[in-house]
Design a protein around this motif. Structure first.
Motif, PDB file in Angstrom:
ATOM      1  N   PHE A 127       0.845  -1.201   0.000  1.00 19.70           N
ATOM      2  CA  PHE A 127       0.000   0.000   0.000  1.00 19.70           C
ATOM      3  C   PHE A 127       0.880   1.251   0.000  1.00 19.70           C
ATOM      4  O   PHE A 127       0.640   2.212  -0.746  1.00 19.70           O
ATOM      5  N   LEU A 128       1.919   1.227   0.826  1.00 25.59           N
ATOM      6  CA  LEU A 128       2.831   2.369   0.920  1.00 25.59           C
ATOM      7  C   LEU A 128       3.604   2.552  -0.382  1.00 25.59           C
ATOM      8  O   LEU A 128       3.759   3.676  -0.872  1.00 25.59           O
ATOM      9  N   LEU A 129       4.055   1.440  -0.967  1.00 25.69           N
ATOM     10  CA  LEU A 129       4.784   1.508  -2.231  1.00 25.69           C
ATOM     11  C   LEU A 129       3.911   2.105  -3.330  1.00 25.69           C
ATOM     12  O   LEU A 129       4.353   2.963  -4.092  1.00 25.69           O
ATOM     13  N   ALA A 130       2.660   1.664  -3.399  1.00 28.12           N
ATOM     14  CA  ALA A 130       1.739   2.186  -4.419  1.00 28.12           C
ATOM     15  C   ALA A 130       1.474   3.674  -4.203  1.00 28.12           C
ATOM     16  O   ALA A 130       1.453   4.459  -5.163  1.00 28.12           O
ATOM     17  N   SER A 131       1.279   4.079  -2.954  1.00 26.26           N
ATOM     18  CA  SER A 131       0.924   5.481  -2.688  1.00 26.26           C
ATOM     19  C   SER A 131       2.090   6.430  -2.978  1.00 26.26           C
ATOM     20  O   SER A 131       1.900   7.485  -3.593  1.00 26.26           O
ATOM     21  N   VAL A 132       3.314   6.059  -2.574  1.00 24.30           N
ATOM     22  CA  VAL A 132       4.444   6.957  -2.846  1.00 24.30           C
ATOM     23  C   VAL A 132       4.757   6.987  -4.342  1.00 24.30           C
ATOM     24  O   VAL A 132       5.158   8.019  -4.891  1.00 24.30           O
ATOM     25  N   SER A 133       4.568   5.858  -5.022  1.00 21.94           N
ATOM     26  CA  SER A 133       4.789   5.821  -6.471  1.00 21.94           C
ATOM     27  C   SER A 133       3.746   6.666  -7.196  1.00 21.94           C
ATOM     28  O   SER A 133       4.053   7.348  -8.186  1.00 21.94           O
ATOM     29  N   THR A 134       2.501   6.641  -6.697  1.00 24.19           N
ATOM     30  CA  THR A 134       1.437   7.471  -7.267  1.00 24.19           C
ATOM     31  C   THR A 134       1.744   8.953  -7.053  1.00 24.19           C
ATOM     32  O   THR A 134       1.588   9.771  -7.973  1.00 24.19           O
ATOM     33  N   TYR A 135       2.198   9.290  -5.879  1.00 21.48           N
ATOM     34  CA  TYR A 135       2.535  10.681  -5.573  1.00 21.48           C
ATOM     35  C   TYR A 135       3.664  11.180  -6.475  1.00 21.48           C
ATOM     36  O   TYR A 135       3.599  12.276  -7.028  1.00 21.48           O
ATOM     37  N   ASP A 136       4.689  10.341  -6.658  1.00 22.94           N
ATOM     38  CA  ASP A 136       5.795  10.712  -7.546  1.00 22.94           C
ATOM     39  C   ASP A 136       5.311  10.893  -8.982  1.00 22.94           C
ATOM     40  O   ASP A 136       5.700  11.837  -9.672  1.00 22.94           O
ATOM     41  N   ALA A 137       4.470   9.960  -9.444  1.00 24.43           N
ATOM     42  CA  ALA A 137       3.986  10.014 -10.827  1.00 24.43           C
ATOM     43  C   ALA A 137       3.115  11.244 -11.056  1.00 24.43           C
ATOM     44  O   ALA A 137       3.170  11.878 -12.113  1.00 24.43           O
ATOM     45  N   LYS A 138       2.295  11.588 -10.066  1.00 19.89           N
ATOM     46  CA  LYS A 138       1.426  12.763 -10.207  1.00 19.89           C
ATOM     47  C   LYS A 138       2.251  14.051 -10.254  1.00 19.89           C
ATOM     48  O   LYS A 138       1.912  14.983 -10.974  1.00 19.89           O
ATOM     49  N   ARG A 139       3.310  14.089  -9.496  1.00 19.25           N
ATOM     50  CA  ARG A 139       4.164  15.291  -9.478  1.00 19.25           C
ATOM     51  C   ARG A 139       5.207  15.254 -10.590  1.00 19.25           C
ATOM     52  O   ARG A 139       5.935  16.222 -10.769  1.00 19.25           O
ATOM     53  N   GLU A 140       5.290  14.112 -11.291  1.00 24.77           N
ATOM     54  CA  GLU A 140       6.272  13.927 -12.365  1.00 24.77           C
ATOM     55  C   GLU A 140       7.684  14.164 -11.855  1.00 24.77           C
ATOM     56  O   GLU A 140       8.503  14.837 -12.470  1.00 24.77           O
ATOM     57  N   ARG A 141       7.951  13.548 -10.711  1.00 17.91           N
ATOM     58  CA  ARG A 141       9.289  13.674 -10.106  1.00 17.91           C
ATOM     59  C   ARG A 141      10.222  12.617 -10.676  1.00 17.91           C
ATOM     60  O   ARG A 141       9.832  11.473 -10.876  1.00 17.91           O
ATOM     61  N   ASP A 142      11.464  13.009 -10.911  1.00 17.90           N
ATOM     62  CA  ASP A 142      12.470  12.039 -11.334  1.00 17.90           C
ATOM     63  C   ASP A 142      13.009  11.285 -10.124  1.00 17.90           C
ATOM     64  O   ASP A 142      13.274  10.098 -10.195  1.00 17.90           O
ATOM     65  N   ARG A 143      13.161  12.009  -9.033  1.00 24.67           N
ATOM     66  CA  ARG A 143      13.689  11.378  -7.827  1.00 24.67           C
ATOM     67  C   ARG A 143      12.574  10.663  -7.093  1.00 24.67           C
ATOM     68  O   ARG A 143      11.460  11.171  -6.961  1.00 24.67           O
ATOM     69  N   SER A 144      12.877   9.490  -6.576  1.00 24.98           N
ATOM     70  CA  SER A 144      11.872   8.677  -5.909  1.00 24.98           C
ATOM     71  C   SER A 144      11.651   9.118  -4.462  1.00 24.98           C
ATOM     72  O   SER A 144      12.606   9.361  -3.715  1.00 24.98           O
ATOM     73  N   THR A 145      10.379   9.210  -4.070  1.00 24.17           N
ATOM     74  CA  THR A 145      10.056   9.497  -2.670  1.00 24.17           C
ATOM     75  C   THR A 145      10.508   8.347  -1.783  1.00 24.17           C
ATOM     76  O   THR A 145      10.825   8.545  -0.607  1.00 24.17           O
ATOM     77  N   VAL A 146      10.541   7.132  -2.330  1.00 22.48           N
ATOM     78  CA  VAL A 146      11.041   5.981  -1.570  1.00 22.48           C
ATOM     79  C   VAL A 146      12.477   6.240  -1.126  1.00 22.48           C
ATOM     80  O   VAL A 146      12.846   5.978   0.018  1.00 22.48           O
ATOM     81  N   ALA A 147      13.288   6.788  -2.042  1.00 26.13           N
ATOM     82  CA  ALA A 147      14.680   7.115  -1.696  1.00 26.13           C
ATOM     83  C   ALA A 147      14.724   8.221  -0.648  1.00 26.13           C
ATOM     84  O   ALA A 147      15.538   8.182   0.288  1.00 26.13           O
ATOM     85  N   ASP A 148      13.848   9.226  -0.792  1.00 27.37           N
ATOM     86  CA  ASP A 148      13.793  10.316   0.186  1.00 27.37           C
ATOM     87  C   ASP A 148      13.437   9.785   1.577  1.00 27.37           C
ATOM     88  O   ASP A 148      14.031  10.185   2.577  1.00 27.37           O
ATOM     89  N   LEU A 149      12.456   8.889   1.622  1.00 28.65           N
ATOM     90  CA  LEU A 149      12.032   8.319   2.904  1.00 28.65           C
ATOM     91  C   LEU A 149      13.154   7.515   3.545  1.00 28.65           C
ATOM     92  O   LEU A 149      13.368   7.572   4.755  1.00 28.65           O
ATOM     93  N   ALA A 150      13.888   6.778   2.717  1.00 30.08           N
ATOM     94  CA  ALA A 150      15.000   5.983   3.232  1.00 30.08           C
ATOM     95  C   ALA A 150      16.082   6.882   3.826  1.00 30.08           C
ATOM     96  O   ALA A 150      16.644   6.580   4.879  1.00 30.08           O
ATOM     97  N   GLU A 151      16.348   8.001   3.166  1.00 32.26           N
ATOM     98  CA  GLU A 151      17.373   8.931   3.668  1.00 32.26           C
ATOM     99  C   GLU A 151      16.905   9.607   4.954  1.00 32.26           C
ATOM    100  O   GLU A 151      17.676   9.804   5.885  1.00 32.26           O
ATOM    101  N   THR A 152      15.612   9.973   4.972  1.00 34.82           N
ATOM    102  CA  THR A 152      15.068  10.662   6.154  1.00 34.82           C
ATOM    103  C   THR A 152      15.081   9.757   7.380  1.00 34.82           C
ATOM    104  O   THR A 152      15.481  10.169   8.474  1.00 34.82           O
ATOM    105  N   GLN A 153      14.620   8.514   7.197  1.00 28.29           N
ATOM    106  CA  GLN A 153      14.501   7.588   8.317  1.00 28.29           C
ATOM    107  C   GLN A 153      15.797   6.830   8.599  1.00 28.29           C
ATOM    108  O   GLN A 153      15.950   6.235   9.665  1.00 28.29           O
ATOM    109  N   GLY A 154      16.692   6.834   7.618  1.00 24.10           N
ATOM    110  CA  GLY A 154      17.944   6.107   7.812  1.00 24.10           C
ATOM    111  C   GLY A 154      17.848   4.630   7.498  1.00 24.10           C
ATOM    112  O   GLY A 154      18.828   3.898   7.653  1.00 24.10           O
TER     113      GLY A 154
END
Length: 259
Positions: A127-154
């Motif tokens: 569910f989390l993977l689908a939602s962050v991927s949807t958010y990235d696709a809607k914003r047309e981001r090249d960088r993945s929010t999954v990567a951002d979350l990993a960096e933020t949380q460590g």
């Protein structure tokens, strides 16, 4: 106050999507079916077979997402009230159904890549993977929010504890809800809205599927599922055991006859 209202909207969206998800057995059956079809193609290895099946899964759900996008824009044909329904109610309904298909897609892909989606935590991660991927696709981001979350949380997102995953999920769903409402006016245009809604949904779900596949491949490399087979190592040829030397034959002694 505004932030609390936005989060409540995200929770409502999350609950609405959870209620209309297909049952797990049917999703596993779809995963198995696509994998069996891919095996019939005689691809060189299991990885290529899995990827071919995954692409078919993405195509399956992007087609359904396109249909829901067109249907959500139908009220726009009626002038006045219909336009308002398409712009507001239609946008919210379409967003809910699109997320349904994308979460189901993430669940099927997770099963294809070897993860047990009957486990509640695995379902939450899909569910989390689908939602962050949807958010990235809607914003047309090249960088993945999954990567951002990993960096933020460590830590990688698939190592989140259930409470952490739930908190992040609500936050991302809130952002999706706000972003979708702000971009929903095109759907209100008669006839044009149907074509726009259908094509936008198909493209978006395809992007989400590609992102999910990429993340699941990374996860499989870094945290292989229990069902994954260990890599084959070259077998060293076994040496034939040396034959034991035969013991010299004992000389026969002649029995003396009776005197």
């Amino acid at each position: 106050m505004k932030e609390a209202e936005d989060q409540e909207q995200g929770r409502k969206l999350l609950t609405a999507v959870e209620r209309i998800l297909a049952d797990t057995d049917s999703l596993i059956a779809l995963s198995t079916l696509q994998q069996e079809k891919a095996r019939l193609k005689g691809l060189p290895d299991e990885d290529a077979t899995r990827d071919a099946a995954a692409l078919e899964v993405v195509r399956h759900f992007s087609n359904r997402s396109a249909i829901s996008g067109g249907l959500a824009a139908l009220p726009g044909i009626v002038p006045g009230a219909g336009t308002m329904v398409a712009a507001l109610g239609g946008t919210l309904a379409d967003m809910c159904f699109m997320l349904k298909f994308e979460v189901e897609m993430a669940l099927v892909l997770s099963h294809l890549y070897g993860y047990d989606i009957t486990h509640e935590h695995e379902r939450q991660l899909a569910f989390l993977l689908a939602s962050v991927s949807t958010y990235d696709a809607k914003r047309e981001r090249d960088r993945s929010t999954v990567a951002d979350l990993a960096e933020t949380q460590g830590i990688a997102f698939w190592k989140y504890a259930p409470r952490e995953a739930s908190k992040v999920l609500v936050g991302v769903m809130t952002k999706i809800a706000l972003l979708s409402v702000s971009k929903g006016l095109l759907r209100a245009l008669p006839l044009v809205g149907i074509a726009v809604g259908s094509s936008m949904n198909k493209v978006l779900t395809n992007r989400v599927g590609e992102r999910c596949m990429g993340e699941l491949k990374k996860r499989r490399e870094l945290a292989p599922p229990r069902s994954a087979k260990p890599p084959k190592t070259a077998k060293t040829p076994k040496k034939a055991p040396a034959k034991a030397a035969k013991a010299p034959a004992k000389p026969r002694t002649r029995k003396s006859g009776a005197a």
